[in-house]
Enzyme design. Structure first.
Site, mmCIF file in Angstrom:
data_model
loop_
_atom_site.group_PDB
_atom_site.id
_atom_site.type_symbol
_atom_site.label_atom_id
_atom_site.label_comp_id
_atom_site.label_asym_id
_atom_site.label_seq_id
_atom_site.Cartn_x
_atom_site.Cartn_y
_atom_site.Cartn_z
ATOM 1 N N LYS A 195 2.214 -48.943 -6.426
ATOM 2 C CA LYS A 195 1.167 -48.785 -7.436
ATOM 3 C C LYS A 195 1.366 -47.443 -8.125
ATOM 4 O O LYS A 195 1.308 -46.393 -7.478
ATOM 5 C CB LYS A 195 -0.212 -48.867 -6.786
ATOM 6 C CG LYS A 195 -1.341 -48.605 -7.772
ATOM 7 C CD LYS A 195 -2.705 -48.854 -7.168
ATOM 8 C CE LYS A 195 -3.789 -48.501 -8.172
ATOM 9 N NZ LYS A 195 -5.121 -48.813 -7.658
ATOM 10 N N LYS A 248 2.503 -52.808 -9.419
ATOM 11 C CA LYS A 248 1.425 -52.653 -10.392
ATOM 12 C C LYS A 248 1.603 -51.367 -11.174
ATOM 13 O O LYS A 248 1.835 -50.335 -10.540
ATOM 14 C CB LYS A 248 0.092 -52.624 -9.639
ATOM 15 C CG LYS A 248 -1.117 -52.380 -10.497
ATOM 16 C CD LYS A 248 -2.314 -52.180 -9.630
ATOM 17 C CE LYS A 248 -3.474 -51.835 -10.531
ATOM 18 N NZ LYS A 248 -4.652 -51.450 -9.805
HETATM 19 C C1 PBG Z 1 -8.706 -49.281 -7.618
HETATM 20 C C2 PBG Z 1 -7.978 -50.132 -8.603
HETATM 21 C C3 PBG Z 1 -7.600 -49.835 -9.925
HETATM 22 C C4 PBG Z 1 -7.050 -51.003 -10.442
HETATM 23 C C5 PBG Z 1 -7.070 -51.955 -9.430
HETATM 24 N N1 PBG Z 1 -7.629 -51.385 -8.299
HETATM 25 C C6 PBG Z 1 -7.793 -48.612 -10.733
HETATM 26 C C7 PBG Z 1 -7.112 -47.361 -10.400
HETATM 27 O O1 PBG Z 1 -6.292 -47.275 -9.480
HETATM 28 O O2 PBG Z 1 -7.426 -46.394 -11.072
HETATM 29 C C8 PBG Z 1 -6.543 -51.197 -11.851
HETATM 30 C C9 PBG Z 1 -6.638 -52.597 -12.352
HETATM 31 C C10 PBG Z 1 -6.480 -52.737 -13.818
HETATM 32 O O3 PBG Z 1 -6.227 -51.784 -14.579
HETATM 33 O O4 PBG Z 1 -6.599 -53.881 -14.276
HETATM 34 N N2 PBG Z 1 -7.979 -48.252 -7.051
#
Ligand code: PBG
Length: 322
Positions: A195, A248
């Site tokens: 991520k 992601k």
């Molecule tokens: C929580 C999380 C996030 C997303 C999914 N889980 C935001 C982040 O990490 O700031 C992003 C999902 C999206 O942008 O569609 N940590």
């Protein structure tokens, strides 16, 4: 041998032959639909930053889930917007919180829909970070029990799979241990393994009210410049017991998806995040591209790169087009 003997166009001419030799198919069962759960009842409020998406109270979430299932959808992913926030994100493991309540109502209304939950503290902490803090430091190990407690709360409410997105080291192992100790050794973990600290989460943070109050997430999410490190993260998560690994965002990271797909002996998910969705929506609204074709092409590209599963806000819209 080349032209005039080799003629790649031969298999492009007839639409049936073209379909026969198509290498990539996006199926309904590949798609996971992320939805945002708020407290109360009878609430279905448009999310400004994500056109066509809603803040849903548990009862309305059950209705949306039923419609999604009717369209052929098979799985949803839940995010929660709690009624209270504190320094440790304790509302995240409140069994009366929006996510546990929605899990129960969705399961009751649509038993054959898979319910997956995002596990993270950022929606539940008053400072908006994904872990506990000390001053401006994001603490790793003290965060793990809180994530494990939240995961257990979701599973006790009936979640079929949990998906930790916090990027703390060791959280997959901690969650696995907590679930196993409580008789949930059969519940899988889909880990947000690679991520990245991405600008493409912008619309989500407005939707989930989870923007950090200070600093940013670069101290725990990955540097977009790094490729090898994704394999490091994936390997560790698999060793800790992840059943599915995720990359992601998806669109700007297709090389990472391909590399992880080649490396992992377990399924690979990719998250087409809020900013990717918003780009498609806004570009189509401006007349820059054909929404339907561009949406499908974006999903085919992600599958072709190697994703088995795609988390996407497009899910309900594209189901009738598959
Ligand atoms: C929580 C999380 C996030 C997303 C999914 N889980 C935001 C982040 O990490 O700031 C992003 C999902 C999206 O942008 O569609 N940590």
């Amino acid at each position: 041998m080349a032209w005039p003997v080799d003629r790649p166009r031969r298999l492009r001419d007839h639409s049936v032959l073209r379909q026969m030799v198509s290498e990539t198919v996006v199926q309904a069962v590949d798609l996971i639909y992320p939805i945002f759960i708020v407290t109360g009842s009878g609430r279905k409020e448009p999310i400004e930053s994500l056109p066509g998406q809603f803040h849903l109270s548990p009862d309305e979430a059950a209705r949306v889930a039923a419609e999604f299932r009717w369209l052929g959808g098979r799985a949803v992913m839940l995010f929660g917007l709690p009624s209270y926030k504190d320094e440790t994100g304790s509302s995240g493991s409140d069994p009366q919180g929006p996510v546990p309540l929605a899990i129960r109502q969705i399961k009751e209304a649509v038993p054959d829909l898979a319910v997956i939950t995002d596990v993270c503290l950022c929606e539940y902490t008053d400072h908006g970070h994904c872990g506990l803090i000390s001053g401006t430091r994001i603490l790793n190990d003290p965060t793990l029990p809180h994530l494990a407690a939240q995961a257990l709360t979701h599973v006790r409410a009936g979640a079929d799979m949990v998906a930790p997105s916090d990027m703390m080291d060791g959280r997959v192992g901690a969650i696995r241990e907590e679930l196993d100790h409580n008789g949930f050794e059969h519940i899988p973990i889909m880990s947000y393994s690679a991520k990245y600290a991405s600008a493409f989460y912008g619309p989500f943070r407005a939707a989930a009210d989870s923007a950090p109050a200070f600093g940013d997430r670069r101290g725990y999410q990955m540097d977009p410049a790094n490729r090898r490190e994704a394999l490091y993260e994936v390997r560790l998560d698999l060793e800790e017991g992840a059943d599915i690994v995720m990359v992601k965002p998806a669109g700007p990271y297709l090389d990472i998806i391909r590399q992880v797909a080649d490396f992992s002996d377990r399924p690979v998910a990719a998250y087409q995040v809020s900013g990717e969705f918003a780009m498609l929506r806004h570009a189509a609204a401006a007349g820059a591209l054909d929404y339907r074709r561009a949406a499908l092409e974006s999903l085919i590209g992600i599958k072709r790169a190697g994703a088995d599963l795609i988390l996407t806000y497009l899910a309900p819209e594209v189901l009738p087009w598959l």
